[in-house]
Design an enzyme around this catalytic site. Structure first.
Site, PDB file in Angstrom:
ATOM      1  CB  ALA A   1       8.689  24.673 -52.095  1.00 32.43           C
TER       2      ALA A   1
ATOM      3  CB  CYS B   1      11.607  26.699 -38.643  1.00 30.66           C
ATOM      4  SG  CYS B   1      11.033  26.099 -40.218  1.00 30.66           S
TER       5      CYS B   1
ATOM      6  NE  ARG C   1      25.072  24.973 -55.013  1.00 37.97           N
ATOM      7  CZ  ARG C   1      25.328  23.821 -54.415  1.00 37.97           C
ATOM      8  NH1 ARG C   1      24.767  22.726 -54.852  1.00 37.97           N
ATOM      9  NH2 ARG C   1      26.148  23.758 -53.388  1.00 37.97           N
TER      10      ARG C   1
ATOM     11  CG  ASP D   1       4.939  27.404 -46.146  1.00 37.58           C
ATOM     12  OD1 ASP D   1       5.267  26.207 -46.030  1.00 37.58           O
ATOM     13  OD2 ASP D   1       5.416  28.309 -45.441  1.00 37.58           O
TER      14      ASP D   1
ATOM     15  CD1 TRP E   1       7.851  -2.534 -19.724  1.00 39.04           C
ATOM     16  CD2 TRP E   1       6.973  -2.840 -21.768  1.00 39.04           C
ATOM     17  NE1 TRP E   1       7.429  -3.842 -19.834  1.00 39.04           N
ATOM     18  CE2 TRP E   1       6.889  -4.054 -21.065  1.00 39.04           C
ATOM     19  CE3 TRP E   1       6.492  -2.784 -23.074  1.00 39.04           C
ATOM     20  CZ2 TRP E   1       6.332  -5.210 -21.612  1.00 39.04           C
ATOM     21  CZ3 TRP E   1       5.937  -3.941 -23.622  1.00 39.04           C
ATOM     22  CH2 TRP E   1       5.860  -5.137 -22.895  1.00 39.04           C
TER      23      TRP E   1
END
Lengths: 473, 473
Positions: free
Chosen positions: A22, A55, A82, A303, A454
Site C-alpha cells: 500500500a 502471499c 524513481r 492491511d 451451462w
C-alpha cells in the site's frame, strides 16, 4: 533533524509510513503525478525489504519459488531511482497529528528525529496473531508473515532431522503452509480451532476442503484449541498440546517444526496513540478516497485499514495484497492531486491446497444473518469442462441469494482446475447488485475445454432462482 | 395422419421442430412444468441423433474424445422415457401457420402427414456454408457440423495414406480443426480469406493467434480465396486452389483431406416459406420471451434465430450451444405456462488452438464503428499467475471503452492457461453496463497461483481508464 512545518517554498512533502504494497504503491503513483520539484516523497520502512509478496511466502517455503528475491516486486534501490526518499530500517514511533510530523528511529543506531509532513500516508500493515502460550518462543516455532520469517522457517527445515510438522490454524495461511510442508516431505498435522478448515467458507463447504486435505495425507484436527508448545533438547520444539476436539481432552501432537497460521490484526498502535479513528476490528477508518476520517491530509491503506463490505454494508478487516495495491494506487492519485476512490470490497478470496482450489465471494450464511438478511442457499455439483472433455474435474458451487428479491449474496466454490477464478463472475455480479435470475442469462464463455454448456456458476444461479421462487413471500 | 385442429379435450399439443440443443431443452423444460395429461409434446428430428454437442466434434476428430456417443447428452430413448413423443428421421417440410399444423415426411419411407399444434417451437438450427466451387464433391472434402460429418471425416483419416490437410476457414471451427488434424499427425495448412485468423477478434489480436499457430507448425495463409478443389484418382481430393494473397495469384495447395470450416447460416427455409419474420442475417426474429415476432403461439431458439446484442443494440446471428440451451430453457418455461426471458447476449466466445487460449466479448473496433460508437482502445501484456509462480504464462488483453462515458465496450484476450475464462469478468461487466473505471476496483480473486496482484483484466481496465481521461471531450 528536520524543522517542523518549515516553509518549503511551494514544494509539498508527502510522508509514507510503511514500505510494502500500500505504502509504496501510494508513493509511486503520487510520484507519477507530481514531479520531485513539486512533491518531495519520504518513505519509512522498519524492515529490510520493500514491496514484497507476503502471499508468495508459502510457495517459497514449499519450493515452488526458488529464491526469496523473486518475491520482491521492487527493491529499495528501484524506489529510490524513481525519486522516492526511502529510509530503510527506520521505524516511525510516533505520529504528531497536531504538529503534522512523525518521529522516526533508526533501528540500528537508535537515533530518533522528527520529520514534518504536508500529507501523510499510513500503511503500517498487519501483525500476526501470536497467542501468549507456554513454549511459544521455542526454536522451530515460526510465523510466516515476513521474508525474514520465511527464511527462518527454511533454515529450520534445513537443519531439522524429524519430519513431523504441526500447523496451527486452518485459514488461508494454514492450508497453504500445510501444502508447502507436504511438498517438503513432512507429515503434516493441522490444528484447527473451528468446526471445519477455511472458516471463510460455510462449514459444509469447509468440509469438502477437510476431506480433500485428508485425501492428500494431511491430518486435520478440528475443534482443537492449542494450549502449550512443548520444548525439548536445546530449546527446540518437540510438540504441541491442544484441548479438544470436544470429549477428547488434552492431546499431545509431536512436532519437529511448528508453523503459526492463525491470521493477522491491523497494526495500528501508532495510529491509536495519535488519536486516529479505529473501527471494531482495530483497523483505521477511512472515507472512500482512503482519507482517514476527519483528517484532510492523512490517508491510510492496506492491511492496517478496515474496508467497506459492499454486500453487508458494514466494515471488515481483510489483509490481502490486491486490496493494498488498489488502495495504494487510490491514495497516490489523491495525494498527488488527482481524484480516485476505493469503493469497497465484496470479499473475494481464492486459495489452493495442492490441486484443490477454494474460492469465495460475498457473504457466508452467518454473515448474511448478522447483516439482517434472509436468504436461500443452494449447492450444486458440476464440472470444470464439458463432461466428455479430458481433464473435466468436479466442482461444487454454493450460492446464497436474498429471499424475495433474489439478489446474489455470496458464492463459494471448491473444486479442481478452473474452480477458483470462476468466483470472479460472482464477484462482478455482486458488485453490480445482480439477482440470481439475471445471472442465469449471463453470456459466459463456452467451449468444451473450458466449461460445460451451462457453466457451473449458471447452474447454481438457476437452482438459486428456483429456490427464491419456491420460498415465495 | 393427424386431423387438423382437433378437439383435444383440454390437452394441449406442443410441436417441436428440431431435436438438438434448443428444441430438446425446450421440450424437456415444458415437460418438467406440464405433465403429459395436460401437454402432449411431439418433436421431429430429421437426423439420427438428438441433443449432441457439435462443439465437441473437433475434439472427437482430434482424439481427445474417444467415442462419438460421449458427445450425445441425451439419446432419443432417454427423451422418450421422459414423456416426449420423439419422431426421429422425420423431416418437417412445411409449416402451415394459418391452420396451425406442420407437414412431416418420414425420411426413409417418404410418407408424409400433417400434425396440428397448439404451440410450436422452431429449432431448425444452422446449415454450414458450403461454397459452390468445382470439385467440392470430391471424396475427402468434409464439413464438421454433424456427428455423421465427424464420422465421415474420421473414416477418411483412417483410410488416407497422405498426411497433408487443408482447412478452409480460420474461425472457431477452422482453428479447432487445425488443432485436431495436427494432433492426428497431419501437415496442416489453413486457408483464410480474411486479414488474420479469428475474424471475431480485431486483426491485431488475430495476428497473435496467427503467430502462435505458425509456432505450432501450422501453415496459415491469409487473404486466400479458395476457387477450386482438385480431384485426383478415384474421385479423391488431391488439392485446393486459391487466389491470393494479393499479388501472389493462383496457388495450388496439395491436400489428402480438406475440412470446411467456413461458418454457418441460420436454417430458416421452412420459416421463410411460412412467412415468418427473418432478420438481416437470415435468422428468425423473436421477442425477449423467444416468441416469433407477431406469433403468440410460436417460439424459436438456437442457431436458427437472431439474438439481440446488448452492447451494440442490434441483432446478430451467433451459433453457439450455450445460447441454444438457454433459449430452449426459456422457450420451454414459456410454452409450459411459466415466464422467462432471454435478454440477449454480449457476444462472448472462447476457443483454443493447442495451448493457445482465445477469448472475446462485446464489440470489436469495427462493430463499435458500425454501431456509431466512438471509443478508445488499449492493449496490455500481463501474466496468468504471479510472475514468480511456476507456470505463469503471458496474456494479452485488448479493451475497448466508449469515449467520454468510459463504458466498457469489448474485451479480447489471447494467452495460455487461464486466458480464456478470464473474459467472463468482462462479459458480466458488459452486462451490467460498467465503466472501465468502475472495473478497476473490481474485487477479483487473487492468490499467486491464480493471478498477479493486479489481474490482467484490471490492468487493462486501468489503462483504458487513463485513455478515456486522456482523450477528454
Amino acid at each position: 533533524m528536520d524543522a517542523t512545518r518549515p516553509d518549503r517554498g511551494g514544494r509539498e512533502r508527502l510522508v509514507v509510513i510503511g514500505g510494502d504494497a500500500a505504502g509504496m504503491s501510494a508513493a509511486s503513483q503520487a510520484r507519477r503525478l507530481r514531479d520531485p520539484e513539486r512533491l518531495e516523497i519520504i518513505a519509512f520502512e522498519r524492515g529490510h525489504f520493500t514491496s514484497f509478496s507476503a502471499c508468495g511466502i508459502p510457495y517459497w517455503v514449499g519450493g515452488d519459488v526458488a529464491e526469496r528475491d523473486e518475491l520482491i516486486a521492487r527493491t529499495p534501490e528501484e524506489h529510490r531511482a524513481r525519486g522516492i526518499d526511502l529510509r530503510m530500517r527506520t521505524e516511525v514511533t510516533e505520529i504528531d497529528v497536531a504538529a503534522a510530523r512523525v518521529r522516526a528511529r533508526d533501528v540500528d543506531s537508535g537515533t530518533e528525529s522528527w520529520t514534518s509532513y504536508d500529507k501523510l500516508v499510513i500503511a503500517t500493515g498487519a501483525r500476526p496473531v501470536r497467542p501468549e502460550l507456554p513454549g511459544m518462543d521455542a526454536r522451530g516455532v515460526h510465523g510466516v508473515q515476513t521474508l525474514d520469517d520465511g527464511q527462518a522457517l527454511l533454515d529450520t527445515l534445513a537443519t531439522t532431522q524429524g519430519r513431523r510438522a504441526v500447523v496451527v490454524g486452518a485459514g488461508y495461511i494454514g492450508v497453504e503452509m500445510a501444502e508447502a510442508l507436504l511438498n517438503r516431505g513432512y507429515e503434516v498435522t493441522v490444528l484447527n480451532r473451528g468446526t471445519e478448515p477455511m472458516a471463510t467458507l460455510d462449514p459444509d463447504m469447509g468440509r469438502l476442503v477437510h476431506e480433500a486435505m485428508e485425501g492428500m495425507g494431511i491430518t486435520m484436527v478440528n475443534g482443537a484449541e492449542v494450549t502449550e508448545v512443548l520444548t525439548g533438547a536445546g530449546g527446540r520444539v518437540r510438540g504441541v498440546v491442544a484441548e479438544g476436539p470436544e470429549g477428547s481432552g488434552r492431546t499431545e501432537y509431536p512436532a519437529d517444526v511448528v508453523v503459526l497460521g492463525i491470521g493477522v490484526r491491523p497494526e495500528t498502535a501508532l495510529a491509536k496513540a495519535a488519536g486516529l479513528p479505529l473501527g471494531a476490528h482495530g483497523g483505521l477508518l477511512t472515507d472512500l478516497a482512503m482519507r482517514v476520517r476527519g483528517h484532510e491530509n492523512i490517508w491510510a491503506g492496506g492491511d492496517c485499514v478496515e474496508v467497506l463490505d459492499l454486500v453487508s454494508g458494514s466494515e471488515r478487516h481483510i489483509a490481502l495484497g490486491t486490496h493494498a495495491n488498489k488502495q495504494g494506487q487510490v491514495i497516490g492519485t489523491n495525494a498527488g492531486g488527482g481524484y480516485a476512490t476505493f469503493p469497497g470490497v465484496v470479499g473475494t478470496a481464492v486459495s489452493k491446497v495442492c490441486a484443490l482450489e477454494i474460492a469465495r465471494t460475498g457473504l457466508r450464511e452467518k454473515d448474511a444473518r448478522r447483516a439482517g438478511l434472509q436468504y436461500v442457499t443452494v449447492t450444486i455439483e458440476s464440472s470444470s469442462r464439458a463432461g466428455y472433455y479430458p481433464g473435466a474435474a468436479p466442482m461444487t458451487v454454493k450460492m446464497l441469494a436474498e429471499r424475495r428479491t433474489g439478489r446474489l449474496l455470496g458464492t463459494q466454490i471448491v473444486g479442481r482446475e478452473g474452480a477458483a477464478k470462476r468466483v470472479d463472475v460472482a464477484a462482478v455480479a455482486l458488485t453490480a447488485g445482480m439477482t440470481v435470475e439475471r445471472m442465469t442469462a449471463l453470456d459466459l464463455g463456452y467451449a468444451p475445454p473450458f466449461s460445460p454448456v451451462w457453466d457451473p456458476v449458471l447452474v447454481a444461479a438457476r437452482k438459486a432462482t428456483a429456490a427464491v421462487r419456491a420460498q415465495g413471500a
